[in-house]
Design an enzyme around this catalytic site. Structure first.
Site, mmCIF file in Angstrom:
data_model
loop_
_atom_site.group_PDB
_atom_site.id
_atom_site.type_symbol
_atom_site.label_atom_id
_atom_site.label_comp_id
_atom_site.label_asym_id
_atom_site.label_seq_id
_atom_site.Cartn_x
_atom_site.Cartn_y
_atom_site.Cartn_z
ATOM 1 N N HIS A 122 0.792 -1.240 0.000
ATOM 2 C CA HIS A 122 0.000 0.000 0.000
ATOM 3 C C HIS A 122 0.820 1.285 0.000
ATOM 4 O O HIS A 122 0.262 2.370 -0.122
ATOM 5 C CB HIS A 122 -0.958 0.036 1.190
ATOM 6 C CG HIS A 122 -0.276 0.359 2.498
ATOM 7 N ND1 HIS A 122 0.325 -0.586 3.272
ATOM 8 C CD2 HIS A 122 -0.099 1.535 3.144
ATOM 9 C CE1 HIS A 122 0.842 -0.024 4.354
ATOM 10 N NE2 HIS A 122 0.602 1.269 4.304
HETATM 11 C C1 UD1 Z 1 -2.079 5.932 5.429
HETATM 12 C C2 UD1 Z 1 -0.829 6.454 6.113
HETATM 13 C C3 UD1 Z 1 0.240 5.375 6.120
HETATM 14 C C4 UD1 Z 1 -0.283 4.085 6.713
HETATM 15 C C5 UD1 Z 1 -1.584 3.675 6.029
HETATM 16 C C6 UD1 Z 1 -2.167 2.500 6.766
HETATM 17 C C7 UD1 Z 1 -0.396 8.853 5.859
HETATM 18 C C8 UD1 Z 1 0.373 9.873 5.131
HETATM 19 N N1 UD1 Z 1 -0.285 7.592 5.409
HETATM 20 O O1 UD1 Z 1 -1.752 5.646 4.079
HETATM 21 O O2 UD1 Z 1 1.336 5.816 6.902
HETATM 22 O O3 UD1 Z 1 0.680 3.098 6.522
HETATM 23 O O4 UD1 Z 1 -2.522 4.753 6.088
HETATM 24 O O5 UD1 Z 1 -3.099 1.826 5.987
HETATM 25 O O6 UD1 Z 1 -1.076 9.159 6.798
HETATM 26 N N2 UD1 Z 1 -8.930 5.117 0.676
HETATM 27 C C9 UD1 Z 1 -10.183 4.577 0.506
HETATM 28 N N3 UD1 Z 1 -10.878 4.242 1.622
HETATM 29 C C10 UD1 Z 1 -10.430 4.451 2.883
HETATM 30 C C11 UD1 Z 1 -9.153 5.025 3.030
HETATM 31 C C12 UD1 Z 1 -8.422 5.341 1.921
HETATM 32 O O7 UD1 Z 1 -10.651 4.377 -0.609
HETATM 33 O O8 UD1 Z 1 -11.132 4.117 3.849
HETATM 34 C C13 UD1 Z 1 -8.139 5.425 -0.543
HETATM 35 C C14 UD1 Z 1 -8.367 6.844 -1.066
HETATM 36 O O9 UD1 Z 1 -8.302 6.787 -2.455
HETATM 37 C C15 UD1 Z 1 -7.158 7.576 -0.544
HETATM 38 C C16 UD1 Z 1 -6.087 6.503 -0.543
HETATM 39 O O10 UD1 Z 1 -6.755 5.295 -0.228
HETATM 40 O O11 UD1 Z 1 -6.818 8.687 -1.319
HETATM 41 C C17 UD1 Z 1 -4.981 6.736 0.442
HETATM 42 O O12 UD1 Z 1 -5.486 6.934 1.767
HETATM 43 P P1 UD1 Z 1 -4.637 7.785 2.845
HETATM 44 O O13 UD1 Z 1 -5.257 7.666 4.176
HETATM 45 O O14 UD1 Z 1 -4.399 9.148 2.333
HETATM 46 O O15 UD1 Z 1 -3.236 7.087 2.830
HETATM 47 P P2 UD1 Z 1 -2.854 5.561 2.972
HETATM 48 O O16 UD1 Z 1 -2.169 5.144 1.728
HETATM 49 O O17 UD1 Z 1 -4.029 4.789 3.438
HETATM 50 N N1 UDP Z 2 -4.441 -5.364 8.522
HETATM 51 C C1 UDP Z 2 -5.741 -5.839 8.556
HETATM 52 N N2 UDP Z 2 -6.344 -6.190 7.376
HETATM 53 C C2 UDP Z 2 -5.717 -6.100 6.170
HETATM 54 C C3 UDP Z 2 -4.378 -5.610 6.155
HETATM 55 C C4 UDP Z 2 -3.780 -5.248 7.343
HETATM 56 O O1 UDP Z 2 -6.344 -5.951 9.622
HETATM 57 O O2 UDP Z 2 -6.335 -6.433 5.158
HETATM 58 C C5 UDP Z 2 -3.793 -4.975 9.781
HETATM 59 C C6 UDP Z 2 -2.480 -5.657 10.049
HETATM 60 O O3 UDP Z 2 -2.685 -6.905 10.670
HETATM 61 C C7 UDP Z 2 -1.770 -4.648 10.925
HETATM 62 C C8 UDP Z 2 -2.259 -3.328 10.411
HETATM 63 O O4 UDP Z 2 -3.469 -3.600 9.696
HETATM 64 O O5 UDP Z 2 -2.166 -4.781 12.276
HETATM 65 C C9 UDP Z 2 -1.248 -2.729 9.477
HETATM 66 O O6 UDP Z 2 -1.819 -1.655 8.810
HETATM 67 P P1 UDP Z 2 -1.305 -1.137 7.402
HETATM 68 O O7 UDP Z 2 -0.549 -2.180 6.707
HETATM 69 O O8 UDP Z 2 -2.492 -0.568 6.727
HETATM 70 O O9 UDP Z 2 -0.399 0.107 7.806
HETATM 71 P P2 UDP Z 2 1.091 0.287 8.393
HETATM 72 O O10 UDP Z 2 1.286 -0.625 9.522
HETATM 73 O O11 UDP Z 2 2.028 0.075 7.261
HETATM 74 O O12 UDP Z 2 1.096 1.730 8.784
#
Ligand code: UD1
Ligand code: UDP
Length: 380
Positions: free
Chosen positions: A218
């Site tokens: 991601h």
């Molecule tokens: C964010 C965090 C990242 C973390 C990740 C965990 C920042 C800068 N990044 O990244 O550190 O590892 O969350 O998962 O805060 N979207 C949806 N539905 C949702 C959420 C997101 O469709 O419920 C899509 C949207 O298109 C959005 C994109 O995902 O623009 C990215 O979401 P965003 O929260 O900005 O960043 P993540 O890549 O999720």
């Molecule tokens: N996770 C989850 N479902 C998924 C993918 C991840 O519950 O489909 C959980 C995972 O077990 C971990 C956390 O989400 O506890 C990690 O989140 P993510 O990978 O989104 O973000 P990061 O840790 O890189 O910030």
């Protein structure tokens, strides 16, 4: 004591479960926790599912900020969090990790002198191109109580000039650093057996007694660059010739796969039947997958650690990691988005499953330790 806890992204919701559980079990009469959901993640399977499954109290506030550019998203969150802090007047604000929700909480609180507790302090990738690196540095340097999950975190804070021997009362200018272990480890231990009993994902995906790979992708550094995304998926296609791969897709990746996966890889990917793509799974399902997988391949911070908690080798699709210890012990390999390096790591771990996973993430009671320190640090 009143705490305002900020959550927003999936991993923060999961981490918050451990602290809320410890408050309920040990400090029910002493601590009032106000939970603020920024709304950074909002899909049912990125947010609500964790509240239902992990018994996290319903948020007292939801800012519903949703997705936007960094500037817009953090500005909206900062504004909303500031209002709540002024209204609630907490003793501390609790911030997790390194997302935009963390940054906004730090900026809002520091400017109006609400002391910050930073959980997962001190981690560094030494790569400021990552939005998370900026978020963590700002948050650490605005914090009053800093809890490091690993020794590397402690060392990083020392290097940045945090004194280790400050005496109470602690303030933003006289902060206190504690090394306490990883709150995610608390959760993994707590939910491991519950996950096996309550989920049927292994049966549902027809993976019973089958060695399989669990993968997640991601990071913007991978999803937003066709060359890198293509290299990772090309490696997955090769690995899938050998073993099934389960790939719960983050919504960011699901959206960008269509536009950013090069057409040639797109075609090969479509012809591969051994890659099982699912929507994001629940935490219990994720734990069940991690426990039963033969190997984990990921660019997630949390997932690489959970691989270690469950004694699984991990291929990290990033050039560096904040969780250096898991690489130093030889149980994870930094393969970046480099097809050859990913395949080399795959061959190596397929031939030799590592067995030695020293305890580097504490004892599974980080939340209780933190609450005790937070309570004793309250300025009377
Ligand atoms: C964010 C965090 C990242 C973390 C990740 C965990 C920042 C800068 N990044 O990244 O550190 O590892 O969350 O998962 O805060 N979207 C949806 N539905 C949702 C959420 C997101 O469709 O419920 C899509 C949207 O298109 C959005 C994109 O995902 O623009 C990215 O979401 P965003 O929260 O900005 O960043 P993540 O890549 O999720
Ligand atoms: N996770 C989850 N479902 C998924 C993918 C991840 O519950 O489909 C959980 C995972 O077990 C971990 C956390 O989400 O506890 C990690 O989140 P993510 O990978 O989104 O973000 P990061 O840790 O890189 O910030």
């Amino acid at each position: 004591m009143k705490l305002v806890t900020i959550i927003g992204a999936r991993p923060q919701i999961i981490k918050a479960a451990a602290l809320s559980r410890a408050i309920k079990n040990h400090y029910f009469n002493e601590i009032q926790e106000i939970i603020v959901h920024t709304g950074q993640h909002y899909d049912e399977n990125m947010s609500q599912v964790f509240f239902d499954e992990l018994q996290i109290p319903r948020p007292d506030y939801n800012l519903h900020v949703g997705s936007a550019s960094h500037g817009i998203q953090t500005a909206r969150m900062t504004e909303g969090i500031e209002d709540i802090l002024i209204k609630e007047q907490p003793d501390f604000i609790v911030l997790y990790g390194d997302t935009n929700s963390t940054l906004s909480g730090a900026v809002a609180a520091a400017k109006i002198h609400v002391p910050i507790v930073h959980i997962e302090a001190g981690l560094r990738s030494f790569n400021k191109a990552m939005p998370e690196e900026i978020n963590r540095i700002v948050c650490d340097h605005c914090s009053t109580l800093l809890f490091t999950p690993t020794n590397a975190g402690l060392v990083n804070l020392k290097r940045e000039g945090f004194p280790m021997d400050n005496d109470a009362p602690y303030t933003i200018d006289n902060p206190k650093v504690w090394h306490c272990g990883d709150i995610m480890y608390d959760n993994s231990l707590h939910f491991a057996d519950i996950a096996e009993a309550k989920t049927d994902i292994i049966e549902r995906l027809n993976l019973k007694n089958k060695p399989f790979v669990l993968a997640t992708i991601h990071r913007d550094s991978n999803t937003d660059h066709p060359e890198r995304l293509g290299a990772i998926f090309s490696a997955f296609i090769q690995m899938a010739a050998d073993r099934p791969i389960v790939l719960p897709l983050h919504p960011r990746t699901a959206k960008l796969l269509k536009t950013n996966l090069p057409p040639e890889i797109q075609e090969r990917f479509a012809a591969t039947s051994n890659i099982i793509i699912t929507p994001p799974v629940s935490f219990l399902e994720m734990i069940a997958l991690e426990r039963n997988a033969m190997l984990v391949a990921t660019d997630s911070g949390g997932v690489q650690k959970e691989a270690y908690f469950f004694k699984k080798p991990c291929i990290i699709m990033r050039p560096e990691t904040e969780w250096v210890e898991i690489v130093e012990t030889g149980n994870a390999v930094l393969a970046d988005a480099d097809e050859n390096r990913i395949m080399q790591a795959w061959q190596r771990f397929r031939a030799n499953q590592p067995h030695d996973f020293p305890e580097i993430f504490g004892d599974g009671h980080a939340a209780e330790f933190m609450l005790e320190k937070i309570i004793s640090s309250k300025v009377l």
